[in-house]
Design a protein around this motif. Structure first.
Motif, PDB file in Angstrom:
ATOM      1  N   CYS A  80       0.784  -1.185  -0.006  1.00 48.88           N
ATOM      2  CA  CYS A  80       0.152   0.018   0.096  1.00 48.88           C
ATOM      3  C   CYS A  80       0.743   1.172   0.084  1.00 48.88           C
ATOM      4  N   THR A  81       0.761   2.108  -0.882  1.00 47.93           N
ATOM      5  CA  THR A  81       1.468   3.326  -1.057  1.00 47.93           C
ATOM      6  C   THR A  81       0.676   4.628  -0.843  1.00 47.93           C
ATOM      7  N   SER A  82      -0.529   4.563  -0.441  1.00 47.72           N
ATOM      8  CA  SER A  82      -1.174   5.621   0.056  1.00 47.72           C
ATOM      9  C   SER A  82      -2.150   5.442   0.933  1.00 47.72           C
ATOM     10  N   GLY A  83      -2.513   6.715   1.659  1.00 44.28           N
ATOM     11  CA  GLY A  83      -3.518   6.518   2.749  1.00 44.28           C
ATOM     12  C   GLY A  83      -2.612   6.514   4.131  1.00 44.28           C
ATOM     13  N   THR A  84      -3.565   6.453   5.000  1.00 40.67           N
ATOM     14  CA  THR A  84      -3.207   6.177   6.502  1.00 40.67           C
ATOM     15  C   THR A  84      -3.342   4.921   6.867  1.00 40.67           C
ATOM     16  N   ILE A  85      -2.421   4.501   7.814  1.00 40.41           N
ATOM     17  CA  ILE A  85      -2.406   3.086   8.391  1.00 40.41           C
ATOM     18  C   ILE A  85      -3.603   3.067   9.276  1.00 40.41           C
ATOM     19  N   ILE A  86      -4.434   1.823   9.092  1.00 39.92           N
ATOM     20  CA  ILE A  86      -5.598   1.802  10.060  1.00 39.92           C
ATOM     21  C   ILE A  86      -4.872   1.448  11.772  1.00 39.92           C
ATOM     22  N   GLY A  87      -5.438   2.221  12.585  1.00 32.21           N
ATOM     23  CA  GLY A  87      -4.882   2.051  14.058  1.00 32.21           C
ATOM     24  C   GLY A  87      -3.670   2.920  14.281  1.00 32.21           C
ATOM     25  N   ASP A  88      -3.325   3.693  13.507  1.00 30.83           N
ATOM     26  CA  ASP A  88      -2.064   4.554  13.596  1.00 30.83           C
ATOM     27  C   ASP A  88      -2.603   5.618  14.585  1.00 30.83           C
ATOM     28  N   SER A  89      -1.698   5.925  15.488  1.00 34.30           N
ATOM     29  CA  SER A  89      -2.184   7.148  16.364  1.00 34.30           C
ATOM     30  C   SER A  89      -1.813   8.468  15.768  1.00 34.30           C
ATOM     31  N   LEU A  90      -0.901   8.435  14.630  1.00 32.34           N
ATOM     32  CA  LEU A  90      -0.798   9.710  13.938  1.00 32.34           C
ATOM     33  C   LEU A  90      -1.899   9.909  12.579  1.00 32.34           C
ATOM     34  N   GLY A  91      -2.690   8.818  12.445  1.00 39.85           N
ATOM     35  CA  GLY A  91      -3.369   8.888  11.267  1.00 39.85           C
ATOM     36  C   GLY A  91      -4.444   9.833  11.069  1.00 39.85           C
ATOM     37  N   SER A  92      -4.894  10.391  12.040  1.00 45.16           N
ATOM     38  CA  SER A  92      -5.981  11.242  12.164  1.00 45.16           C
ATOM     39  C   SER A  92      -5.321  12.768  11.801  1.00 45.16           C
ATOM     40  N   ALA A  93      -4.200  13.205  12.540  1.00 46.63           N
ATOM     41  CA  ALA A  93      -3.633  14.127  12.500  1.00 46.63           C
ATOM     42  C   ALA A  93      -2.788  14.392  11.093  1.00 46.63           C
ATOM     43  N   LEU A  94      -2.298  13.432  10.664  1.00 44.54           N
ATOM     44  CA  LEU A  94      -1.609  13.447   9.180  1.00 44.54           C
ATOM     45  C   LEU A  94      -2.869  13.656   8.225  1.00 44.54           C
ATOM     46  N   TYR A  95      -3.747  12.973   8.217  1.00 42.03           N
ATOM     47  CA  TYR A  95      -4.734  13.361   7.322  1.00 42.03           C
ATOM     48  C   TYR A  95      -5.480  14.763   7.384  1.00 42.03           C
ATOM     49  N   CYS A  96      -5.590  15.161   8.342  1.00 38.37           N
ATOM     50  CA  CYS A  96      -5.988  16.937   8.735  1.00 38.37           C
ATOM     51  C   CYS A  96      -5.148  17.583   8.116  1.00 38.37           C
ATOM     52  N   LEU A  97      -3.734  17.535   8.338  1.00 39.40           N
ATOM     53  CA  LEU A  97      -2.383  18.160   7.682  1.00 39.40           C
ATOM     54  C   LEU A  97      -2.708  18.129   6.181  1.00 39.40           C
ATOM     55  N   TYR A  98      -3.248  16.804   5.752  1.00 37.95           N
ATOM     56  CA  TYR A  98      -3.175  16.487   3.971  1.00 37.95           C
ATOM     57  C   TYR A  98      -4.358  17.385   3.692  1.00 37.95           C
ATOM     58  N   ALA A  99      -5.479  17.393   4.308  1.00 36.92           N
ATOM     59  CA  ALA A  99      -6.681  17.937   3.879  1.00 36.92           C
ATOM     60  C   ALA A  99      -6.759  19.675   4.064  1.00 36.92           C
ATOM     61  N   GLN A 100      -6.378  20.165   4.687  1.00 36.46           N
ATOM     62  CA  GLN A 100      -6.292  21.425   5.170  1.00 36.46           C
ATOM     63  C   GLN A 100      -6.017  22.262   3.943  1.00 36.46           C
ATOM     64  N   PRO A 101      -4.865  22.322   3.368  1.00 33.98           N
ATOM     65  CA  PRO A 101      -4.663  22.991   2.011  1.00 33.98           C
ATOM     66  C   PRO A 101      -5.670  23.002   1.059  1.00 33.98           C
ATOM     67  N   THR A 102      -6.417  21.894   1.025  1.00 37.95           N
ATOM     68  CA  THR A 102      -7.608  21.829  -0.034  1.00 37.95           C
ATOM     69  C   THR A 102      -8.664  22.708   0.589  1.00 37.95           C
ATOM     70  N   ILE A 103      -9.068  22.462   1.673  1.00 34.26           N
ATOM     71  CA  ILE A 103     -10.020  23.216   2.106  1.00 34.26           C
ATOM     72  C   ILE A 103      -9.671  24.656   2.060  1.00 34.26           C
ATOM     73  N   ASN A 104      -8.488  25.046   2.598  1.00 30.29           N
ATOM     74  CA  ASN A 104      -8.246  26.663   2.318  1.00 30.29           C
ATOM     75  C   ASN A 104      -8.558  27.200   0.944  1.00 30.29           C
ATOM     76  N   GLN A 105      -8.027  26.098  -0.111  1.00 31.27           N
ATOM     77  CA  GLN A 105      -8.287  26.739  -1.430  1.00 31.27           C
ATOM     78  C   GLN A 105      -9.749  26.831  -1.865  1.00 31.27           C
ATOM     79  N   ILE A 106     -10.622  25.725  -1.394  1.00 28.20           N
ATOM     80  CA  ILE A 106     -11.990  25.817  -1.884  1.00 28.20           C
ATOM     81  C   ILE A 106     -12.697  26.857  -1.236  1.00 28.20           C
ATOM     82  N   ASN A 107     -12.178  27.402   0.092  1.00 29.25           N
ATOM     83  CA  ASN A 107     -12.778  28.559   0.781  1.00 29.25           C
ATOM     84  C   ASN A 107     -12.334  29.804   0.568  1.00 29.25           C
ATOM     85  N   LYS A 108     -11.310  30.101  -0.470  1.00 26.19           N
ATOM     86  CA  LYS A 108     -10.457  31.122  -0.531  1.00 26.19           C
ATOM     87  C   LYS A 108     -11.282  32.292  -1.242  1.00 26.19           C
ATOM     88  N   GLY A 109     -11.230  33.351  -0.501  1.00 28.41           N
ATOM     89  CA  GLY A 109     -11.883  34.593  -0.983  1.00 28.41           C
ATOM     90  C   GLY A 109     -13.425  34.666  -0.614  1.00 28.41           C
TER      91      GLY A 109
END
Length: 419
Positions: A80-109
């Motif tokens: 598996c070369t993508s996604g977070t690992i199930i059960g990983d304690s860092l998984g949720s935090a890393l996903y949020c870091l990954y998604a935030q730039p996209t959300i910022n771009q969608i809401n820009k202006g």
């Protein structure tokens, strides 16, 4: 996090005006599809996250070998070369870091208030035209096409009036739903929601019935049953108390308290007592020990109705939202009909004069000053409800004295009087 997001969303709906709309985006298979390269780049971009850099790189810089299971046996492995690992304690935090730039771009202006919990993104728009723009940007994003979940992505028109035709057409064109009035998200209800909240909390209380039935099973030891009742069952309603106005759901709270009390009676084969004489009054006072905390000699089955109001107030203040206006069950309710808890705050306002805070009028008050005062009330809220646990002695002096007196075998109610 969900509690903070819920209060932020509902407060924005109530303050953004009659043209506001809410966009709820839910990406399908969000965690498995997250790009690991972007996750690590965003993680290393923030100096404050340096303590987790090494662990994140170790877990995600290379592909992950995953086992393919069938009927309990391994059938092979895949890389598996993508996604977070199930059960990983860092998984949720890393996903949020990954998604935030996209959300910022969608809401820009755009003039919006955005609140996300992992892959559940909710945006309140001051103008419904911005909701259409967000939906279009989310579907056709230049850097990443979001694979949105069709059943969980929708636009909410948070009032009972008819939505604008353009908004209806846009939802049909993009294949997403349009809800009118209210919607259920993050374990609660948002929008113009009075009746919907009642139905939702009733359903929540009903969902606990199997647990209460299991606790009272004849083969369940009484000590274990009571432990489950106090720690697991009695706390189930806490989240609802913190996100919905207690004056609105008082009937449901009292119903929940009654079911907890009846379950306790079934566990210990107790019956309800009717007060006719002194001995029966003593038995009734013993029931009061249920609501007293364990450290004070009680059994710790606190009634939800006793802490519903401060729990909701503390949650709202923690979310940074002004309290008094949102505490009312409907916009038409005036300050004369505030619940007793807030009326008591008004009556106690004189005590703040010596600290340089001007006295507020009982009806016309300054919301910022009252909010600051309510923050002080968080001191008295228990830690498990988000407070600081500095309970005022005056709040439990009477039940503490009653419980101690009854435990000592005293039956004379006259001893409860001061003279």
């Amino acid at each position: 996090g969900a509690e903070l997001a819920h209060h932020t969303i509902q407060s924005s709906i109530e303050t953004f005006g009659p043209n506001s709309a809410v966009v709820i985006l839910d990406e399908k298979d969000a965690f498995p599809n997250a790009d690991r390269r972007i996750m690590l780049e965003e993680c290393f971009r923030h100096e404050a996250l340096q303590p987790m850099w090494g662990t994140a790189a170790f877990a995600y810089r290379n592909s992950t070998t995953m086992a393919m299971m069938r009927n309990g046996s391994t059938r092979g492995t895949i890389n598996c070369t993508s996604g977070t690992i199930i059960g990983d304690s860092l998984g949720s935090a890393l996903y949020c870091l990954y998604a935030q730039p996209t959300i910022n771009q969608i809401n820009k202006g755009l003039d919006v208030q955005q609140a996300s919990v992992c892959d559940d993104s909710t945006t309140v728009c001051r103008n419904w035209q911005d909701a259409i723009t967000i939906l279009e940007r989310a579907i056709i994003h230049p850097n990443k096409k979001l694979n949105m979940h069709p059943n969980k992505t929708f636009i909410l028109w948070p009032r009972r009036s008819q939505p604008p035709p353009q908004l209806i057409d846009a939802c049909k064109a993009h294949g997403v739903g349009l809800k009118v009035g209210h919607a259920k998200i993050l374990g609660g209800v948002i929008g113009e929601y009075n009746e919907a909240v009642l139905q939702h909390v009733n359903a929540v209380v009903d969902s606990y019935e199997p647990l209460l039935q299991a606790i009272t099973h004849p083969q369940m030891p009484k000590q274990v049953a009571f432990r489950l009742l106090r720690v697991s069952a009695n706390t189930r309603l806490n989240y609802q108390l913190r996100i919905h106005p207690p004056a609105l759901i008082e009937t449901q709270i009292r119903r929940f308290d009654t079911e907890i009390q009846q379950t306790f009676q079934r566990i210990h084969n107790m019956t309800e007592h009717h007060i006719h004489n002194e001995d029966e009054l003593t038995d009734f006072i013993k029931q009061c020990e249920l609501d007293l905390s364990i450290r004070l000699g009680g059994l710790g089955l606190r009634k939800a109705i006793h802490y519903a109001e401060p729990a909701y107030l503390a949650a709202s203040v923690s979310a940074g939202q002004p309290i008094p206006g949102r505490y009312r069950t409907s916009p038409q309710q005036n300050h004369n009909t505030l619940p007793p808890f807030l009326q008591h705050l008004h009556n106690c306002w004189d005590s703040l004069v010596h600290r340089g805070i001007p006295r507020a009028d009982v009806i016309h008050f300054d919301e910022d000053e009252l909010t600051d005062f309510i923050k002080q009330c968080e001191l008295d809220l228990s830690i498990r409800l988000g407070g600081l646990g500095l309970r005022k002695g005056i709040h439990y002096a009477e039940p503490a004295y009653l419980a101690a007196s009854v435990s000592a075998g005293q039956k004379n109610p006259g001893r409860y009087r001061t003279c």
